[in-house]
Design an enzyme around this catalytic site. Sequence first.
Site, PDB file in Angstrom:
ATOM      1  N   GLU A 196       0.787  -1.241   0.000  1.00  0.00           N
ATOM      2  CA  GLU A 196       0.000   0.000   0.000  1.00  0.00           C
ATOM      3  C   GLU A 196       0.816   1.287   0.000  1.00  0.00           C
ATOM      4  O   GLU A 196       0.547   2.214   0.781  1.00  0.00           O
ATOM      5  CB  GLU A 196      -0.967  -0.005   1.190  1.00  0.00           C
ATOM      6  CG  GLU A 196      -1.900  -1.200   1.177  1.00  0.00           C
ATOM      7  CD  GLU A 196      -2.936  -1.202   2.303  1.00  0.00           C
ATOM      8  OE1 GLU A 196      -2.805  -0.402   3.249  1.00  0.00           O
ATOM      9  OE2 GLU A 196      -3.873  -2.009   2.218  1.00  0.00           O
ATOM     10  N   GLU A 232      -5.862 -10.809  -1.636  1.00  0.00           N
ATOM     11  CA  GLU A 232      -6.746 -10.619  -0.468  1.00  0.00           C
ATOM     12  C   GLU A 232      -8.210 -10.561  -0.905  1.00  0.00           C
ATOM     13  O   GLU A 232      -8.966  -9.699  -0.468  1.00  0.00           O
ATOM     14  CB  GLU A 232      -6.370  -9.330   0.268  1.00  0.00           C
ATOM     15  CG  GLU A 232      -4.906  -9.254   0.670  1.00  0.00           C
ATOM     16  CD  GLU A 232      -4.537  -8.030   1.500  1.00  0.00           C
ATOM     17  OE1 GLU A 232      -5.456  -7.352   2.000  1.00  0.00           O
ATOM     18  OE2 GLU A 232      -3.337  -7.759   1.637  1.00  0.00           O
TER      19      GLU A 232
HETATM   20  C1  GLA Z   1      -5.156  -4.653   3.961  1.00  0.00           C
HETATM   21  C2  GLA Z   1      -3.980  -5.422   4.499  1.00  0.00           C
HETATM   22  C3  GLA Z   1      -4.389  -6.706   5.126  1.00  0.00           C
HETATM   23  C4  GLA Z   1      -5.608  -6.555   5.991  1.00  0.00           C
HETATM   24  C5  GLA Z   1      -6.704  -5.942   5.182  1.00  0.00           C
HETATM   25  C6  GLA Z   1      -7.993  -5.816   5.907  1.00  0.00           C
HETATM   26  O1  GLA Z   1      -5.628  -5.066   2.793  1.00  0.00           O
HETATM   27  O2  GLA Z   1      -3.016  -5.676   3.514  1.00  0.00           O
HETATM   28  O3  GLA Z   1      -3.334  -7.204   5.895  1.00  0.00           O
HETATM   29  O4  GLA Z   1      -5.302  -5.775   7.101  1.00  0.00           O
HETATM   30  O5  GLA Z   1      -6.252  -4.667   4.828  1.00  0.00           O
HETATM   31  O6  GLA Z   1      -7.999  -6.253   7.182  1.00  0.00           O
END
Ligand code: GLA
Length: 403
Positions: free
Chosen positions: A198, A307
Site C-alpha cells: 500500500e 486478499e
Molecule cells: C489490507 C492489508 C491486510 C488486511 C486488510 C484488511 O488489505 O493488507 O493485511 O489488514 O487490509 O484487514
Amino acid sequence: MKITRTLRTFAISALLVSLTFACAPNSNGEAAQTPGAGGAGAAGATDGTGADTSTGATTAGGADSGGDDYVPDAATGLAAAYSDYFPIGAAIEPTHLTSVPGILEAEFNHLTAENRMKWGNIEPTEGNFTWTGADQIADFARERGWKMTGHTFIWYRESPNWVFKGTIDDIKPRLKAHIDAMVERYGDVVDNWDVVNEAISDGAGYPVRDNPQYDEDVLYWAFEYAKQALEAQEAGSSAGKLYYNDYNVNLKIDSILPLLQTLADRGAQIDGIGLQAHVRTDWPSVADLRSTFEKIVDAGYKIKISELDVTVYNDYPPPTYALTPAPEVELTPELDATIGQRYGELFELFREYKDHITSVTMWGVSDDHTWLNTDPVPGRENYPLLFTDEHLPKQAYYEIKDF
Ligand code: GLA
C-alpha cells in the site's frame, strides 16, 4: 456444469435486496471507494503494541459444521479443481486451525497469516519476536506441503513506530535484521513475500504516500534485503518471490508501475504485483481488471490476487465518495446469487490469466470471521467470503468450483 443451490439455512424474507450494494460504480475513476479506501485494516496500530484486530472475528460455529450436503473433501475441493491453474489460498488466524480445519484441508493449498506476520505483531519491540501464532500457521502449511505468502514487511499500518525513526542509516539495520529473521524462520514455507504493501495513496493522481515507510530508500532497501536474505539461504531462491501489494490496483496502476520502475532502475528485484482485490459486487468491472492485468503483464510482472473478498455494500457513494454507511442487509438467496455471480466472473477472468497469476487468496474462509464485519461500519454483517457464518458453502463456492 454449474450447480444452483439456495441457502436453506437462511429464511427467505420478503425483504427486497437492498440496492445499497449496487450503487453506480465509480465512473470517473477518481475517488477511491472500496473497503480499501482510506486504508484497509481497521486497527492500524502503529505504536508497536502489537495490536491488530482487523477482522472483527467472532467464534460462531465452532468446528466445521458440515450439514447441508457439503462434505469437505480434498479430492473434489477448490484446490483440486484449480490444480492446473493456481494455488488457492486463505488468509487465516491460528483460530481457523480449530474452527474450520476441514474446510481448510479440503479447499485450500496456500496460506497467508492474516495478521500474525505483520511487523507490529511479530516484532513489536526491537529484537523481540513473538513467533507463536505465525509458527502455528506455518507448521500447518508445512505439514501439508503447502506454501504461504509472507505478509508483510513495509506497511504504514500495523507496523511499529520505532522502525522508522531517524535517518535511512538508522532504519537500514532494523530493516535488515527484521527481514533476515523472517526469511530465516519462514523462507522454507513462504513462496512469495509482500515486501511493500500500500505505498500509493488515494489522493488525486495517486501519489506515493507521504509516510516514512515509503521513502524511496526504505522501499529500495526492503526489496534489496529481501533478495539478499533469500539468496543467502540458497543461491537463486529469490527468483519470482518479491511482490508489491496494494488495493484498488485498477485505479493506482499508473502510479504503481513508475514507482516500481524507479526502484528497479536502482537495482531492486521486483517480481510481481499483488492485487488485494477487496472488491464490491459491482466494482471494479471485469474489463477494468483485465486492462490492469494487461498493464502488469506488459511491464513484465507476475500477478497475484492476494486478499480477495466481495463486500455487498458501497459505503463511498458518488458524488462525494465520502463515507456514508450503507444500511445492513440480510443474506437472502438473491443476494447470495449476486455474490456468486460476481465470484464466477472474477474467477473466469483469473482462469484466463492463469499463465500470469501465481496464486489466488481469499481474505478469510467464512463470513463469521472477516474484517468487513468491522470496517468501515463496526457490527454490520457482511457476506464477502465463500462460506457462511455456519461454515456452509455459499453459491459463490459452487460458481467458482464448477467451471
Ligand atoms: C489490507 C492489508 C491486510 C488486511 C486488510 C484488511 O488489505 O493488507 O493485511 O489488514 O487490509 O484487514
